[in-house]
Design a protein around this motif. Structure first.
Motif, mmCIF file in Angstrom:
data_model
loop_
_atom_site.group_PDB
_atom_site.id
_atom_site.type_symbol
_atom_site.label_atom_id
_atom_site.label_comp_id
_atom_site.label_asym_id
_atom_site.label_seq_id
_atom_site.Cartn_x
_atom_site.Cartn_y
_atom_site.Cartn_z
ATOM 1 N N THR A 141 35.369 121.097 81.114
ATOM 2 C CA THR A 141 36.107 120.498 79.988
ATOM 3 C C THR A 141 37.171 119.493 80.450
ATOM 4 O O THR A 141 38.267 119.424 79.891
ATOM 5 N N SER A 142 36.856 118.732 81.470
ATOM 6 C CA SER A 142 37.792 117.703 81.939
ATOM 7 C C SER A 142 37.693 116.470 81.046
ATOM 8 O O SER A 142 36.656 116.170 80.456
ATOM 9 N N ASP A 143 38.806 115.732 80.948
ATOM 10 C CA ASP A 143 38.838 114.496 80.171
ATOM 11 C C ASP A 143 38.150 113.371 80.947
ATOM 12 O O ASP A 143 38.266 113.282 82.173
ATOM 13 N N VAL A 144 37.458 112.515 80.212
ATOM 14 C CA VAL A 144 36.769 111.367 80.800
ATOM 15 C C VAL A 144 37.333 110.098 80.184
ATOM 16 O O VAL A 144 37.633 110.054 78.988
ATOM 17 N N ARG A 145 37.476 109.056 81.011
ATOM 18 C CA ARG A 145 37.980 107.778 80.525
ATOM 19 C C ARG A 145 37.130 106.633 81.083
ATOM 20 O O ARG A 145 36.611 106.712 82.191
ATOM 21 N N PRO A 146 37.003 105.533 80.312
ATOM 22 C CA PRO A 146 36.171 104.410 80.756
ATOM 23 C C PRO A 146 36.955 103.397 81.587
ATOM 24 O O PRO A 146 38.178 103.268 81.465
ATOM 25 N N VAL A 147 36.215 102.670 82.416
ATOM 26 C CA VAL A 147 36.716 101.461 83.076
ATOM 27 C C VAL A 147 35.681 100.369 82.799
ATOM 28 O O VAL A 147 34.478 100.595 82.967
ATOM 29 N N PHE A 148 36.161 99.195 82.376
ATOM 30 C CA PHE A 148 35.264 98.096 82.034
ATOM 31 C C PHE A 148 35.340 97.017 83.120
ATOM 32 O O PHE A 148 36.339 96.307 83.224
ATOM 33 N N LEU A 149 34.295 96.916 83.939
ATOM 34 C CA LEU A 149 34.222 95.874 84.958
ATOM 35 C C LEU A 149 33.516 94.686 84.322
ATOM 36 O O LEU A 149 32.311 94.718 84.082
ATOM 37 N N CYS A 150 34.274 93.625 84.056
ATOM 38 C CA CYS A 150 33.768 92.513 83.252
ATOM 39 C C CYS A 150 33.499 91.272 84.091
ATOM 40 O O CYS A 150 34.289 90.910 84.972
ATOM 41 N N GLY A 151 32.397 90.627 83.770
ATOM 42 C CA GLY A 151 32.103 89.297 84.249
ATOM 43 C C GLY A 151 32.060 88.348 83.063
ATOM 44 O O GLY A 151 32.701 88.596 82.034
ATOM 45 N N GLN A 152 31.305 87.289 83.179
ATOM 46 C CA GLN A 152 31.219 86.317 82.097
ATOM 47 C C GLN A 152 30.493 86.910 80.885
ATOM 48 O O GLN A 152 29.582 87.715 81.019
ATOM 49 N N GLN A 153 30.941 86.504 79.695
ATOM 50 C CA GLN A 153 30.262 86.814 78.435
ATOM 51 C C GLN A 153 30.197 88.312 78.145
ATOM 52 O O GLN A 153 29.163 88.849 77.770
ATOM 53 N N ALA A 154 31.327 88.993 78.297
ATOM 54 C CA ALA A 154 31.361 90.424 77.999
ATOM 55 C C ALA A 154 31.585 90.686 76.512
ATOM 56 O O ALA A 154 30.983 91.600 75.934
ATOM 57 N N VAL A 155 32.470 89.902 75.896
ATOM 58 C CA VAL A 155 32.864 90.120 74.496
ATOM 59 C C VAL A 155 32.884 88.774 73.784
ATOM 60 O O VAL A 155 33.222 87.749 74.398
ATOM 61 N N GLY A 156 32.529 88.765 72.519
ATOM 62 C CA GLY A 156 32.617 87.558 71.701
ATOM 63 C C GLY A 156 33.584 87.753 70.550
ATOM 64 O O GLY A 156 33.643 88.840 69.951
ATOM 65 N N ILE A 157 34.380 86.725 70.275
ATOM 66 C CA ILE A 157 35.257 86.716 69.100
ATOM 67 C C ILE A 157 34.908 85.485 68.278
ATOM 68 O O ILE A 157 34.906 84.361 68.797
ATOM 69 N N ALA A 158 34.594 85.692 67.030
ATOM 70 C CA ALA A 158 34.295 84.575 66.128
ATOM 71 C C ALA A 158 35.408 84.463 65.103
ATOM 72 O O ALA A 158 35.769 85.455 64.461
ATOM 73 N N TRP A 159 35.967 83.262 64.974
ATOM 74 C CA TRP A 159 36.985 82.992 63.964
ATOM 75 C C TRP A 159 36.402 82.089 62.884
ATOM 76 O O TRP A 159 35.952 80.977 63.168
ATOM 77 N N GLY A 160 36.408 82.577 61.652
ATOM 78 C CA GLY A 160 36.051 81.736 60.516
ATOM 79 C C GLY A 160 37.281 81.067 59.937
ATOM 80 O O GLY A 160 37.200 80.013 59.305
ATOM 81 N N GLN A 161 38.437 81.697 60.150
ATOM 82 C CA GLN A 161 39.721 81.110 59.764
ATOM 83 C C GLN A 161 40.790 81.693 60.666
ATOM 84 O O GLN A 161 40.903 82.919 60.806
ATOM 85 N N GLU A 162 41.532 80.842 61.327
ATOM 86 C CA GLU A 162 42.666 81.306 62.115
ATOM 87 C C GLU A 162 43.759 81.786 61.163
ATOM 88 O O GLU A 162 43.689 81.554 59.958
#
Length: 367
Positions: free
Chosen positions: A298-319
């Motif tokens: 029952t130990s706690d687990v946590r993530p680590v995100f090793l990121c390169g190019q194009q990991a996440v996208g954000i789209a703005w329709g209106q700032e």
């Protein structure tokens, strides 16, 4: 209160431009965000210029065949060109505050300024949490759909594991992996599977050998790095690794203002920039499905995100756009609202997360 003079369009534009830049910077992810395809977090603004609520981000895969040589006929030996798509659908995000009565608010800009601090903090926190939630989300099909880890089912988690075997690491060994999520995290223990320099270097090798490849982020001076985003717990364990402390002691200047042995901040080792985002821990432990107590014993687990190019996208329709309400309670309590049209999503193609390797490690709470 005295009448409030309406601001000109140009005054609003300048104010909002500065506000937008400040709140994105305050999210903690600004250095890795940009319009180019080489960014870790790709910002898309096309929906501000074209009607619609969904933007499709394409991926054309690299060619892998040997081609033909000599006089071998090429006709009939062409290579299939892989072409996939990740849709991002935007929606409104809004909030507002009521500003106390005062005769000092002579213009709309004065009102904006009075509300700016808290609204900016709210938006920065929302953007930061949306990016973390996206990184932790699970790809559920080959059409680009995702579900948050906190709302996921066992079937979602198993499907994600099965489809992303070449871009996941559970603890220090690749052999901890299982297509069954509960089995994989159940293999993690607090003795061998905490976050270490060696485990992150293994994640880097996984990124380089994944298919499609996960390409490193390029800095302005031409250097290549992967960037690992940690919560407070995994960052604590990484800092305590003797390999990291020895590197900081022997390879960095012994200066109280620059060496992370004395000052908190990013760590760098083996071509990986390690950045602490403490809220990763909170998001991993919240919701219907929590990563608390899912490891061995029952130990706690946590993530680590090793990121390169194009990991996440954000789209703005209106700032962000500010609006005022000067009529409430006979103009006694003017209101200031912020509205924005956007979406944040983990980029994925053909059922696989695209620009990151996700590691899962045992990470006990501080006693």
């Amino acid at each position: 209160m005295a009448e409030v003079a309406l601001a000109s369009a140009s005054e609003k534009q300048v104010w909002l431009k500065n506000y937008f830049a400040e709140y994105v910077r305050a999210s903690g992810f600004k250095p890795y965000m940009g319009r180019s395809d080489g960014s870790i977090i790709i910002a898309k603004y096309e929906l501000q210029e074209e009607a619609g609520k969904t933007i499709n981000i394409p991926l054309v895969t690299r060619l892998t065949s040997d081609g033909v040589t000599g006089s071998t006929t090429l006709d009939g030996n062409e290579e299939e060109l892989g072409n996939y798509n990740c849709p991002i659908s935007i929606d409104w995000r809004r909030n507002a505050v009521r500003v106390p009565k005062s005769t000092s608010y002579k213009t709309e800009i004065d009102l904006f300024g009075a509300a700016k601090t808290m609204l900016k903090q709210w938006e920065a926190e929302k953007l930061r949490n949306d990016i973390i939630t996206a990184m932790l989300s699970l790809v559920t099909d080959t059409a680009g759909a995702t579900v948050t880890m906190s709302a996921s089912t066992a079937a979602n988690r198993n499907a994600y594991n099965a489809a992303n075997s070449d871009r996941l690491l559970f603890g220090k060994l690749k052999s901890n992996y299982s297509a069954t999520w509960a089995t994989a995290v159940g293999n993690l223990d607090t003795t061998d599977d905490k976050t270490t320099v060696a485990a992150l270097s293994l994640m880097k090798r996984i990124a380089k050998s994944a298919d499609p490849h996960i390409r490193p982020f390029n800095t302005e001076d031409g250097r290549e790095y992967y960037v690992a985003f940690h919560g407070a717990r995994t960052f604590r364990d990484l800092k305590a690794d003797t390999t990291m402390t020895q590197a900081n002691r022997e390879a960095r200047v012994r200066d109280v203002n620059q060496n992370p042995l004395f000052q908190d901040g990013d760590l760098i080792y083996d071509g990986i920039i390690h950045r602490e985002i403490p809220e990763i821990d909170d998001i991993a432990s919240g919701g219907t499905y929590s990563m608390d107590a899912i490891g061995a014993s029952t130990s706690d687990v946590r993530p680590v995100f090793l990121c390169g190019q194009q990991a996440v996208g954000i789209a703005w329709g209106q700032e962000p756009m500010m609006k005022t309400d000067l009529t409430k309670d006979y103009a006694f309590r003017p209101g200031v609202a912020i509205e924005e049209l956007l979406a944040v999503k983990k980029l994925n193609f053909n059922g696989k997360q695209h620009g990151l390797v996700t590691g899962f490690f045992c990470a006990a709470a501080d006693s």
